[in-house]
Scaffold this motif. Structure first.
Motif, PDB file in Angstrom:
ATOM      1  N   PRO A  19      13.128   4.227   0.844  1.00  0.00           N
ATOM      2  CA  PRO A  19      12.073   5.229   1.393  1.00  0.00           C
ATOM      3  C   PRO A  19      10.732   4.507   0.854  1.00  0.00           C
ATOM      4  O   PRO A  19      10.342   3.800   0.377  1.00  0.00           O
ATOM      5  CB  PRO A  19      12.399   6.153   0.071  1.00  0.00           C
ATOM      6  CG  PRO A  19      13.673   6.030  -0.516  1.00  0.00           C
ATOM      7  CD  PRO A  19      13.885   4.406  -0.451  1.00  0.00           C
ATOM      8  N   ALA A  20       9.921   5.229   2.100  1.00  0.00           N
ATOM      9  CA  ALA A  20       8.475   4.794   2.108  1.00  0.00           C
ATOM     10  C   ALA A  20       7.688   5.550   1.322  1.00  0.00           C
ATOM     11  O   ALA A  20       7.308   6.602   1.296  1.00  0.00           O
ATOM     12  CB  ALA A  20       7.830   5.023   3.673  1.00  0.00           C
ATOM     13  N   THR A  21       7.354   4.770   0.059  1.00  0.00           N
ATOM     14  CA  THR A  21       6.867   5.328  -1.093  1.00  0.00           C
ATOM     15  C   THR A  21       5.562   4.517  -1.321  1.00  0.00           C
ATOM     16  O   THR A  21       5.219   3.330  -0.708  1.00  0.00           O
ATOM     17  CB  THR A  21       7.468   5.367  -2.450  1.00  0.00           C
ATOM     18  OG1 THR A  21       7.961   3.821  -2.668  1.00  0.00           O
ATOM     19  CG2 THR A  21       8.781   5.989  -2.235  1.00  0.00           C
ATOM     20  N   GLU A  22       4.568   4.905  -2.160  1.00  0.00           N
ATOM     21  CA  GLU A  22       3.332   4.060  -2.556  1.00  0.00           C
ATOM     22  C   GLU A  22       3.687   3.002  -3.242  1.00  0.00           C
ATOM     23  O   GLU A  22       3.144   1.993  -3.056  1.00  0.00           O
ATOM     24  CB  GLU A  22       2.546   5.260  -3.405  1.00  0.00           C
ATOM     25  CG  GLU A  22       1.885   6.261  -2.554  1.00  0.00           C
ATOM     26  CD  GLU A  22       0.989   6.893  -3.292  1.00  0.00           C
ATOM     27  OE1 GLU A  22       0.708   6.680  -4.751  1.00  0.00           O
ATOM     28  OE2 GLU A  22       0.393   8.124  -2.956  1.00  0.00           O
ATOM     29  N   ALA A  23       4.979   3.016  -4.186  1.00  0.00           N
ATOM     30  CA  ALA A  23       5.347   1.892  -4.894  1.00  0.00           C
ATOM     31  C   ALA A  23       5.818   0.771  -3.964  1.00  0.00           C
ATOM     32  O   ALA A  23       5.405  -0.341  -4.184  1.00  0.00           O
ATOM     33  CB  ALA A  23       6.160   2.234  -5.674  1.00  0.00           C
ATOM     34  N   LEU A  24       6.536   1.247  -2.826  1.00  0.00           N
ATOM     35  CA  LEU A  24       6.748   0.131  -1.915  1.00  0.00           C
ATOM     36  C   LEU A  24       5.928  -0.565  -1.209  1.00  0.00           C
ATOM     37  O   LEU A  24       5.735  -1.791  -1.173  1.00  0.00           O
ATOM     38  CB  LEU A  24       7.854   0.732  -0.889  1.00  0.00           C
ATOM     39  CG  LEU A  24       8.236  -0.034   0.065  1.00  0.00           C
ATOM     40  CD1 LEU A  24       9.366  -1.006  -0.603  1.00  0.00           C
ATOM     41  CD2 LEU A  24       9.135   0.372   1.324  1.00  0.00           C
ATOM     42  N   ARG A  27       4.082  -3.051  -3.688  1.00  0.00           N
ATOM     43  CA  ARG A  27       4.903  -4.190  -3.592  1.00  0.00           C
ATOM     44  C   ARG A  27       4.608  -5.159  -2.323  1.00  0.00           C
ATOM     45  O   ARG A  27       4.328  -6.291  -2.524  1.00  0.00           O
ATOM     46  CB  ARG A  27       6.236  -3.855  -3.701  1.00  0.00           C
ATOM     47  CG  ARG A  27       7.307  -4.955  -3.685  1.00  0.00           C
ATOM     48  CD  ARG A  27       6.944  -5.995  -4.753  1.00  0.00           C
ATOM     49  NE  ARG A  27       7.808  -7.438  -4.725  1.00  0.00           N
ATOM     50  CZ  ARG A  27       7.321  -8.347  -5.119  1.00  0.00           C
ATOM     51  NH1 ARG A  27       6.239  -8.788  -5.874  1.00  0.00           N
ATOM     52  NH2 ARG A  27       8.316  -9.591  -4.849  1.00  0.00           N
ATOM     53  N   ALA A 111       5.808  -1.709   4.847  1.00  0.00           N
ATOM     54  CA  ALA A 111       5.021  -0.767   4.382  1.00  0.00           C
ATOM     55  C   ALA A 111       3.570  -1.098   4.200  1.00  0.00           C
ATOM     56  O   ALA A 111       2.479  -0.111   4.713  1.00  0.00           O
ATOM     57  CB  ALA A 111       5.570  -0.026   3.437  1.00  0.00           C
ATOM     58  N   THR A 115      -0.558   0.318   6.302  1.00  0.00           N
ATOM     59  CA  THR A 115      -1.993   0.455   5.701  1.00  0.00           C
ATOM     60  C   THR A 115      -3.129  -0.193   6.145  1.00  0.00           C
ATOM     61  O   THR A 115      -4.269   0.412   5.852  1.00  0.00           O
ATOM     62  CB  THR A 115      -1.692   0.206   4.059  1.00  0.00           C
ATOM     63  OG1 THR A 115      -1.686  -1.106   3.724  1.00  0.00           O
ATOM     64  CG2 THR A 115      -0.309   0.798   3.511  1.00  0.00           C
TER      65      THR A 115
END
Length: 276
Positions: A19-24, A27, A111, A115
């Protein structure tokens, strides 16, 4: 080692994307700083400390412009496009294949890359261009491809025999103003790959940021296949299939820019202490 000998890697993921998350993305920023910033720069602008030593300028990710897409010209790449480029490398450049990185880290890099340009926040990638099964390669198809090649804009850059010595070759520049050499179809490696499907896709999508535009509106699919087959026939493209979708050349060769990329990666193994 196989890639440095000229092998073409699939780059396809073996498991679903996380899943595309802020945590990914966070990292991905860590992996990027450790593995990628040396060439592409901390901000992704292509101005890393190694950039001046490279013969092919690193990608400026802030522009949102990517050569290797499965999507239409002037559109964003898909996540899968980004993952495959990270995984298979880009022949003829210092961008090595990062296949030793765990797949989750490669997805994390995807990911993070998204950004670095506002384009990804303001737009989304369209569906990939379809690549149907190619027709059988026959003398008639190759003759048709040669005729189309000779009467199209291909000759102006790539030359009448595909040696990259067309009349306009010396004047070509990429979007950043750097000199760029047309592909020599008879010997040099292809950025995306030298098989007929890869050539077909390049003709349909173009290589954004370079003088190589899309022929999707100028050629029918049938004519595109004919040119792709002819271009593939110009050089020693014989490959031997290997496990995992790798295509190994019948005769190994080396590229100095690729070797430079491997040396730079080996000299900077990353925070985890592992090589490329």
């Amino acid at each position: 080692a196989a890639w440095l000998d000229g092998a073409e890697l699939s780059g396809a993921p073996t498991q679903p994307a996380p899943p595309a998350t802020e945590a990914l993305a966070a990292r991905g920023a860590e992996v990027y700083a450790s593995r990628c910033a040396g060439c592409h720069g901390a901000r992704g602008d292509g101005k890393g400390p190694h950039a001046p030593s490279l013969g092919v300028a690193p990608r400026d990710f802030t522009t949102g412009v990517y050569l290797l897409r499965s999507t239409a010209t002037r559109s964003l790449p898909t996540d899968d496009d980004l993952f495959r480029t990270i995984s298979r490398g880009v022949h003829g450049t210092s961008m090595i294949p990062w296949v030793a990185l765990p797949e989750p880290d490669r997805w994390a890099l995807v990911a993070h890359l998204k950004t670095l340009s506002l384009d990804f926040a303001e737009d989304e990638a369209p569906a990939p261009e379809p690549v149907p099964d190619p027709p059988a390669v026959t003398p008639e198809l190759l003759a048709a491809g040669r005729a189309l090649f000779e009467k199209s804009a291909c000759v102006g850059c790539h030359g009448p025999e595909g040696h990259g010595d067309g009349a306009a070759a010396a004047e070509l520049r990429d979007a950043s103003g750097h000199p760029i050499t047309p592909r020599d179809f008879t010997g040099t490696r292809f950025r995306r790959g030298g098989d007929v499907r890869a050539i077909y896709l390049t003709l349909r999508t173009g290589l954004d940021g370079t003088p190589m535009g899309s022929y999707a509106k100028l050629l029918t699919p049938a004519d595109t296949w004919a040119i792709a087959a002819y271009v593939e026939s110009l050089g020693p493209r014989a490959h031997v299939p290997a496990p995992g979708g790798t295509l190994c050349p019948a005769t190994a060769s080396t590229d100095p820019e690729e070797q430079l990329g491997a040396r730079l990666a080996a000299a900077n193994p990353g925070a985890d202490g592992q090589g490329p």
